[in-house]
Design an enzyme around this catalytic site. Structure first.
Site, PDB file in Angstrom:
ATOM      1  N   GLU A 123      -7.376  -0.478 -14.763  1.00  0.00           N
ATOM      2  CA  GLU A 123      -7.782  -0.924 -13.426  1.00  0.00           C
ATOM      3  C   GLU A 123      -8.601   0.146 -12.710  1.00  0.00           C
ATOM      4  OE1 GLU A 123      -7.160  -3.472 -10.954  1.00  0.00           O
ATOM      5  OE2 GLU A 123      -6.837  -4.804 -12.649  1.00  0.00           O
ATOM      6  N   GLY A 133      -7.476 -14.683  -6.822  1.00  0.00           N
ATOM      7  CA  GLY A 133      -7.847 -14.186  -5.504  1.00  0.00           C
ATOM      8  C   GLY A 133      -6.833 -14.446  -4.421  1.00  0.00           C
ATOM      9  N   HIS A 190       0.823  -1.217   0.000  1.00  0.00           N
ATOM     10  CA  HIS A 190       0.000   0.000   0.000  1.00  0.00           C
ATOM     11  C   HIS A 190       0.856   1.266   0.000  1.00  0.00           C
ATOM     12  CE1 HIS A 190      -4.089  -1.738   0.516  1.00  0.00           C
ATOM     13  NE2 HIS A 190      -3.387  -2.759   0.948  1.00  0.00           N
ATOM     14  N   THR A 191       2.078   1.136  -0.427  1.00  0.00           N
ATOM     15  CA  THR A 191       2.940   2.306  -0.602  1.00  0.00           C
ATOM     16  C   THR A 191       2.898   2.824  -2.033  1.00  0.00           C
ATOM     17  OG1 THR A 191       4.762   0.738  -0.913  1.00  0.00           O
ATOM     18  CG2 THR A 191       4.572   1.774   1.254  1.00  0.00           C
ATOM     19  N   ASP A 192       2.447   1.997  -2.969  1.00  0.00           N
ATOM     20  CA  ASP A 192       2.547   2.397  -4.381  1.00  0.00           C
ATOM     21  C   ASP A 192       1.660   3.595  -4.709  1.00  0.00           C
ATOM     22  OD1 ASP A 192       0.243   0.824  -4.130  1.00  0.00           O
ATOM     23  OD2 ASP A 192       0.555  -0.271  -6.012  1.00  0.00           O
ATOM     24  N   GLY A 201      -3.881 -12.836  -4.013  1.00  0.00           N
ATOM     25  CA  GLY A 201      -2.976 -11.726  -3.753  1.00  0.00           C
ATOM     26  C   GLY A 201      -1.699 -11.791  -4.575  1.00  0.00           C
ATOM     27  N   LEU A 202      -1.717 -12.565  -5.664  1.00  0.00           N
ATOM     28  CA  LEU A 202      -0.536 -12.704  -6.519  1.00  0.00           C
ATOM     29  C   LEU A 202      -0.739 -12.006  -7.860  1.00  0.00           C
ATOM     30  CD1 LEU A 202       0.339 -16.442  -5.787  1.00  0.00           C
ATOM     31  CD2 LEU A 202       1.167 -14.375  -4.637  1.00  0.00           C
ATOM     32  N   ASP A 216       1.900  -3.765  -9.356  1.00  0.00           N
ATOM     33  CA  ASP A 216       1.688  -5.099  -9.904  1.00  0.00           C
ATOM     34  C   ASP A 216       2.088  -5.180 -11.374  1.00  0.00           C
ATOM     35  OD1 ASP A 216       0.693  -5.577  -7.413  1.00  0.00           O
ATOM     36  OD2 ASP A 216      -1.399  -5.713  -8.026  1.00  0.00           O
TER      37      ASP A 216
END
Length: 386
Positions: free
Chosen positions: A164, A126, A38-40, A128-129, A176
């Protein structure tokens, strides 16, 4: 893992389905985020790597604006759409991702023809990859080539982010797709999300007698839901109150000041992002100086921060992390957007089976769905296979 036989089988099935050979087959990998969660979207730092699990698309352009898409996933029939008048929110399920990147290319002035597409993927859904970004990056790599758009990686990253954010409606950052498009075998991708500057950082766990285990908890998550969006909103509020463009501009030394300005929840969200950025920088430094065996405490601290400050973990993720560490992993954390998905555990080769067995046992004792546990290694980014 993709083999020549996989590519041949996909091409053969495409021919059977659509009546002609594809123009080519492209693949793009999923990713594991080693650290930097959650830094991106806060214009900070991340350290993901492309993994040896990929989405593959066989694709052929058409002479009209029709799109026909089929996946090898069970239970999904043919999806048809028209690229003329394509608008955000169109499509359903996995079809949103190819349509989204086609729309994003159109938004950039590229004439995108209709196309037939067959999708195959071994990136767990689903988990997280980043299975969705793997699909997007494979498709945009194909369309970038077949339309002659010839965009570089930086532009493709921004196009997939637009797909997205606007088309799919998930407020994600650029991590990602950057890992999927710019990854390299044997390396993690140290990404500055403010300017897209990338440095490839060697990450060879095997040389240190380590494996990186992925523990897929089978708790599915979606970035298009409210949990992710509310965390992002908290970060934006914190940046506004602290008078900065993004939380990237807040150093650890300002957290004491922030505690007097922010409400408790916003402070916790800000504290995670600020300390996580610092942990990414420390991890890059430690990897260069000491190697993978020394980053365990940073992985552990990252999970605690996500669990307690960002509050995006869940009982299954916490159990996976705690059990792995109790049975020999030198560091473990949840990875991905949170609210489910996977944990990673950096583990000595000699203790791999012990960790696997202990995690499976602990999940059974807790009454949780059995996890899927597998190893990943840093792999190459998106490329054409045939």
């Amino acid at each position: 893992m993709t083999t020549t036989a996989n590519v041949t089988a996909l091409s053969d099935r495409f021919r059977e389905t659509f009546g002609a050979a594809p123009d080519g087959v492209w693949q793009a990998p999923g990713r594991v985020n080693l650290i930097g969660e959650h830094t991106d979207y806060n214009e900070g730092f991340v350290l993901p790597f492309a993994i040896d699990r990929t989405a593959r698309v066989a694709l052929r352009v058409r002479n009209d604006s029709t799109v026909r898409m089929l996946s090898t996933f069970g239970g999904h029939g043919m999806v048809e759409a028209d690229l003329e008048g394509l608008e955000p929110g169109s499509g359903d399920g996995w079809s949103r991702y190819p349509l989204g990147v086609a729309w994003a290319l159109q938004e950039r002035g590229i004439t995108v023809p209709g196309f037939d597409l067959l999708l195959d993927s071994d990136v767990p859904l689903g988990a997280g990859l980043s299975s969705s970004h793997a699909i997007e990056c494979a498709v945009i790599s194909a369309l970038n080539e077949l339309t002659g758009a010839d965009f570089g990686a930086e532009d493709l990253v921004l196009a997939t982010q637009q797909a997205e954010n606007i088309f799919v409606g998930a407020p994600t950052g650029i991590m990602d797709q950057s890992a999927s498009l710019r990854g390299a075998k044997g390396h993690a991708v140290f990404l500055d999300c403010r300017d897209q500057h990338v440095e490839l950082v060697p990450f060879d766990a095997e040389a240190s007698d380590l494996v990186l285990l992925v523990i897929d908890t089978k708790v599915s998550h979606s970035h298009a839901d409210g949990g992710y969006a509310s965390r992002r909103a908290s970060c934006e509020l914190g940046a506004e109150i602290l008078g900065v463009k993004a939380l990237r501009d807040v150093g650890v030394e300002r957290l004491e000041e922030a505690s007097g300005l922010l409400d408790e929840t916003t402070l916790k969200r800000v504290r995670h992002v600020v300390t996580e950025n610092d942990r990414v920088l420390q991890t890059v430094e430690v990897l260069g100086a000491q190697g993978p065996a020394s980053i365990g405490p940073l992985l552990d601290a990252s999970h605690v921060s996500m669990r307690d400050d960002f509050e995006i973990s869940c009982p299954e993720l916490d159990l996976a992390v705690d059990t792995a560490k109790a049975n020999g992993s030198i560091g473990a954390r949840m990875t991905g957007g949170g609210f489910g998905g996977s944990a990673i555990a950096l583990t000595p080769v000699g203790l791999e089976q012990q960790v696997r067995d202990a995690v499976v046992r602990s999940f059974a004792e807790a009454g949780f769905t059995a996890p899927d546990i597998f190893t990943v290694t840093p792999a190459a980014g998106a490329l054409r296979l045939s």
